[in-house]
Enzyme design. Structure first.
Site, PDB file in Angstrom:
ATOM      1  N   SER A  79       3.279  18.511 -35.850  1.00 46.95           N
ATOM      2  CA  SER A  79       2.428  19.701 -35.960  1.00 46.95           C
ATOM      3  C   SER A  79       2.652  20.544 -34.718  1.00 46.95           C
ATOM      4  O   SER A  79       2.998  20.023 -33.654  1.00 46.95           O
ATOM      5  CB  SER A  79       0.951  19.295 -36.046  1.00 46.95           C
ATOM      6  OG  SER A  79       0.105  20.420 -35.882  1.00 46.95           O
ATOM      7  N   TYR A 118      -5.913  14.427 -32.442  1.00 39.54           N
ATOM      8  CA  TYR A 118      -4.864  14.885 -33.359  1.00 39.54           C
ATOM      9  C   TYR A 118      -3.687  15.447 -32.576  1.00 39.54           C
ATOM     10  O   TYR A 118      -2.532  15.102 -32.831  1.00 39.54           O
ATOM     11  CB  TYR A 118      -5.441  15.944 -34.307  1.00 39.54           C
ATOM     12  CG  TYR A 118      -4.440  16.460 -35.309  1.00 39.54           C
ATOM     13  CD1 TYR A 118      -4.074  15.697 -36.416  1.00 39.54           C
ATOM     14  CD2 TYR A 118      -3.866  17.718 -35.161  1.00 39.54           C
ATOM     15  CE1 TYR A 118      -3.158  16.170 -37.348  1.00 39.54           C
ATOM     16  CE2 TYR A 118      -2.955  18.206 -36.084  1.00 39.54           C
ATOM     17  CZ  TYR A 118      -2.606  17.423 -37.173  1.00 39.54           C
ATOM     18  OH  TYR A 118      -1.681  17.896 -38.090  1.00 39.54           O
TER      19      TYR A 118
END
Length: 263
Positions: A150, A166
Site C-alpha cells: 500500500s 497498517y
C-alpha cells in the site's frame, strides 16, 4: 526469435493463486490473470463469497475454482498451499492479497489489533510464499510472487488517518518483497509489490466515509480514486514474461498521491 508483446503478456498454460480474491482488488487481479489465460484458484475466508466470485470469473470465460481458508492461522495457510498444488498441479503465480486494516490513535491502539495485522498482513505472506516456494517454485526453477502492499507503507499519513499498525505492516511487506526478490532470484522467481492508493472497497469504506471520497480524490494529481481496472496492467506485468527482468520492486498505483506526499 523475439516474442511479440502479446506473447510476452500471455499467461496461457499458467496457474495462479489469489488470496483475498473473492472481492475488491483481489477479484480485479484475478480477472486480469484469467483474461490473460491463467487458470485461477481464489481463496478467502467465506465460501459463499468465493462461490459468487468464481462464478463471476467463469461467466467471463475464465477457468476458476476456489478454496476457503483463514490465512490468520498457520495450519490453514499450509492446507491452502497443499490444496492449491493438488488442484492446480503447481502454482506459477502467487498473489498475496489477503489482509486487514485497523484505525485507532497510536496511543490507544489495541495491542491485539496490532498483532492481528502483523500476523495476517506480514506473517501470512511469508508462510504461504515459503510453502509454495519450497514445494513448487524452487523445484521447477520458476515463479512469480506479487505482494499487495500500500502507499501507506511508503511513509506517514495525515494525522487524521490513524493507521499506525497498517502502515507498519505494509512497510514490512515492501521490505519483505525486496529481500525475498534478492534471495530467490537464483531460482528464476521474481518477487514484486503493488502499492495501491485509495480504491473504494469494503476495507476502505470507513475511511472514505470519515474523510470523504471527494477530499481523498483531490489529494491525487489525477483527481480520482482507483477503479475496477487500475490494477490490471501492473498485475499482468509482474505476473508475465513481460516483467521477467523485474524483481524486488514496488510500484505505486495511486493516481500520483505518493509523489505529493513524498513516498
Amino acid at each position: 526469435m523475439t516474442r511479440t508483446v502479446q506473447q510476452l503478456f500471455s499467461l496461457e498454460g499458467k496457474t495462479a493463486l489469489v488470496t483475498g480474491g473473492s472481492r475488491g482488488l483481489g477479484l480485479q487481479m484475478a480477472h486480469a490473470l484469467g483474461e490473460a489465460g491463467a487458470k485461477i484458484l481464489l481463496s478467502s475466508r467465506k465460501a459463499d463469497d468465493l462461490e459468487e466470485a468464481a462464478a463471476d470469473l467463469q461467466a467471463a470465460g475464465i477457468d476458476a475454482r476456489w478454496v476457503a481458508a483463514d490465512l490468520s492461522r498457520e495450519e490453514e495457510i499450509r492446507r491452502l498451499g497443499d490444496e492449491a498444488l493438488q488442484r492446480l498441479g503447481g502454482v506459477d503465480i502467487l498473489v498475496n492479497n489477503a489482509g486487514a486494516a485497523w484505525g485507532a490513535p497510536a496511543e490507544d491502539h489495541p495491542v491485539e489489533a496490532w498483532d492481528k495485522l502483523m500476523n495476517l498482513n506480514v506473517r501470512g505472506y511469508f508462510i504461504l510464499s515459503q510453502h509454495l516456494g519450497k514445494k513448487s517454485m524452487i523445484p521447477r526453477r520458476q515463479g512469480r510472487i506479487i505482494n499487495i502492499a500500500s502507499i501507506a507503507g511508503l511513509g506517514g499519513n495525515p494525522p487524521e488517518m490513524q493507521t499506525l499498525a497498517y502502515n507498519t505492516s505494509k512497510g514490512a511487506v515492501i521490505n519483505f518483497t525486496r529481500a525475498l526478490g534478492c534471495e530467490w532470484g537464483k531460482y528464476n522467481i521474481t518477487v514484486n509489490a503493488i502499492c495501491p492508493g485509495f480504491f473504494p472497497s469494503r476495507m476502505t469504506r470507513g475511511t472514505l466515509e470519515r474523510l470523504g471520497q471527494d477530499k481523498l480524490a483531490a489529494h491525487a494529481p489525477l483527481r480520482r480514486l482507483g477503479d475496477d481496472e487500475d490494477l490490471k496492467g501492473t498485475t499482468l506485468l509482474f505476473a508475465s514474461d513481460a516483467g521477467k527482468h523485474i524483481t524486488g520492486q514496488w510500484l505505486a498505483v495511486d493516481g500520483g498521491t505518493s509523489v505529493i506526499t513524498g513516498g
